[in-house]
Design an enzyme around this catalytic site. Structure first.
Site, PDB file in Angstrom:
ATOM      1  N   LYS A  11       0.812  -1.190  -0.010  1.00 51.84           N
ATOM      2  CA  LYS A  11      -0.006  -0.063   0.006  1.00 51.84           C
ATOM      3  C   LYS A  11       1.005   1.209  -0.128  1.00 51.84           C
ATOM      4  O   LYS A  11       2.210   1.207   0.383  1.00 51.84           O
ATOM      5  CB  LYS A  11      -1.008  -0.016   1.301  1.00 51.84           C
ATOM      6  N   PRO A  94       9.710  -4.337  -0.199  1.00 46.12           N
ATOM      7  CA  PRO A  94      10.866  -4.239   0.524  1.00 46.12           C
ATOM      8  C   PRO A  94      10.594  -3.993   1.971  1.00 46.12           C
ATOM      9  O   PRO A  94       9.321  -3.525   2.568  1.00 46.12           O
ATOM     10  CB  PRO A  94      11.482  -3.022   0.234  1.00 46.12           C
ATOM     11  N   GLY A  98       7.681   1.389   4.450  1.00 48.55           N
ATOM     12  CA  GLY A  98       6.498   2.096   4.716  1.00 48.55           C
ATOM     13  C   GLY A  98       5.492   1.806   3.645  1.00 48.55           C
ATOM     14  O   GLY A  98       4.597   2.547   3.460  1.00 48.55           O
ATOM     15  N   LEU A  99       5.554   0.389   3.188  1.00 49.45           N
ATOM     16  CA  LEU A  99       4.643  -0.229   2.252  1.00 49.45           C
ATOM     17  C   LEU A  99       3.780  -1.136   2.973  1.00 49.45           C
ATOM     18  O   LEU A  99       2.942  -1.962   2.326  1.00 49.45           O
ATOM     19  CB  LEU A  99       5.405  -0.770   1.055  1.00 49.45           C
ATOM     20  N   ALA A 100       4.052  -1.492   4.116  1.00 43.82           N
ATOM     21  CA  ALA A 100       3.169  -2.563   4.953  1.00 43.82           C
ATOM     22  C   ALA A 100       3.110  -4.020   4.573  1.00 43.82           C
ATOM     23  O   ALA A 100       2.090  -4.493   4.257  1.00 43.82           O
ATOM     24  CB  ALA A 100       1.581  -1.754   5.187  1.00 43.82           C
ATOM     25  N   GLY A 101       4.304  -4.231   3.950  1.00 48.51           N
ATOM     26  CA  GLY A 101       4.696  -5.660   3.385  1.00 48.51           C
ATOM     27  C   GLY A 101       3.911  -6.650   4.451  1.00 48.51           C
ATOM     28  O   GLY A 101       3.382  -7.711   4.019  1.00 48.51           O
ATOM     29  N   GLY A 102       4.519  -6.649   5.728  1.00 47.78           N
ATOM     30  CA  GLY A 102       4.264  -7.479   6.554  1.00 47.78           C
ATOM     31  C   GLY A 102       2.825  -7.297   6.898  1.00 47.78           C
ATOM     32  O   GLY A 102       2.330  -8.634   7.245  1.00 47.78           O
ATOM     33  N   ASP A 136      -1.925  -1.684  10.376  1.00 47.38           N
ATOM     34  CA  ASP A 136      -2.259  -1.460   8.823  1.00 47.38           C
ATOM     35  C   ASP A 136      -3.141  -2.790   8.302  1.00 47.38           C
ATOM     36  O   ASP A 136      -3.486  -2.992   7.220  1.00 47.38           O
ATOM     37  CB  ASP A 136      -0.862  -1.398   8.041  1.00 47.38           C
TER      38      ASP A 136
END
Ligand code: C5P
Length: 291
Positions: A11, A94, A98-102, A136
């Site tokens: 996101k 990555p 700050g892309l909320a992958g986890g 998130d």
């Protein structure tokens, strides 16, 4: 069903305003989440018992520090007779970007586990489990392209998306700790009432739908940009370089350090990506779209 494969998208926060403080060391937010086509993949397989996780990125712990492992144990607590599952995670988002992958991985896992074992969990049940794992996670459980997030970011209201947006991401090798970025916020945040912040967020959504990138830029805002820049000054340089190329619609996502430019066409995005690849590591530049 014995196994299934799920996409787990990243996101961006097109708008992020810190409105105040919450108990437990959290901050009250109003943010516009936007799901993008940069995706990890999760493969889930039913097993007789227990949980195992493997991942393509050796830097990611797969034990109880991993949010997917935590998600399994949370569900197991609720359904003690739950069978086993083995998960393979193909990582493309990555870490600490700050892309909320986890958070996205945890949400995809919860949805997949429900399907694999036909668990009686409503969206509301999933969201309350997800919110325990991370602020998130609820957004990704809603299966919408775009939404306003309030309170910790965990209270979700879908926002219609009129047209597909295109993005150029500048990824960083080194992640930032969300906790440290929040801690670097100034103590005396300018006060803003919730009603006012809500109205401003709606206006931002309106500007973001424009084709003119100067209008789009009026909608972008991220209160975490300043504290993140204090911890990682190169963020400011990247934003400045993109503005210098005549693209004003640029901001940082979440707690950073990923920087994104919002463009109105695929062609515009590819053109900017080509220009950025001349000066930055080509691997760090990704073109993606609303998803
Ligand atoms: O919820 P999550 O685990 O993603 O949050 C990580 C950290 O980010 C929290 O421990 C907190 O320090 C900070 N945070 C915050 N306010 C939020 C979300 C996160 O202060 N709304």
């Amino acid at each position: 069903m014995k196994s299934l494969t799920l996409l787990s998208p990243a996101k961006l926060n097109l708008y992020l305003r810190v409105v105040g403080k919450l108990p437990g060391g959290y901050h009250r937010l109003i943010t516009l989440f936007h799901r993008i086509s940069l995706c990890d993949t999760l493969r889930l397989e039913r097993t007789a018992k227990g949980f195992s996780l493997t991942c393509t990125d050796p830097r990611l712990p797969t034990d109880s520090r991993n949010i997917v492992t935590q998600a399994y144990h949370l569900v197991k607590k609720r359904f003690p007779l739950l069978g086993g599952v083995s998960v393979h995670l193909t990582k493309r988002i990555p870490l600490g970007g700050g892309l909320a992958g986890g958070s996205s991985n945890a949400a995809a896992f919860l949805i997949g586990l429900r399907q694999l074992y036909d668990l009686p969990l409503s969206l509301k049940n999933l969201v309350s489990l997800g919110a325990k794992l991370g602020s998130d996670v609820p957004f990704f459980l809603h299966n919408v392209k775009q939404a306003l997030g309030e309170r910790r970011g965990d209270v979700i209201t879908p926002v219609a998306l009129r047209s597909r947006k295109w993005f150029v991401l500048v990824l960083s090798e080194r992640g930032l700790s969300t906790k440290l970025v929040y801690q670097a916020l100034p103590e005396d945040l300018p006060g803003v009432s919730l009603t006012k912040a809500h109205r401003i967020a709606r206006i931002a959504c309106y500007f973001l739908e424009h084709a003119d990138l100067f209008e789009v830029a009026k909608g972008l805002r991220n209160d975490l940009e300043r504290p993140a820049i204090r911890l990682s000054p190169s963020i400011q340089k990247i934003i400045g370089d993109i503005v210098q190329l005549g693209i004003p619609s640029v901001a940082m996502s979440g707690s950073g350090p990923t920087v994104f430019a919002l463009l109105s066409s695929h062609q515009q995005a590819e053109k900017l990506a080509r220009r950025l690849r001349k000066t930055l590591s080509p691997k760090s530049i990704k073109v993606c779209h609303s998803f």
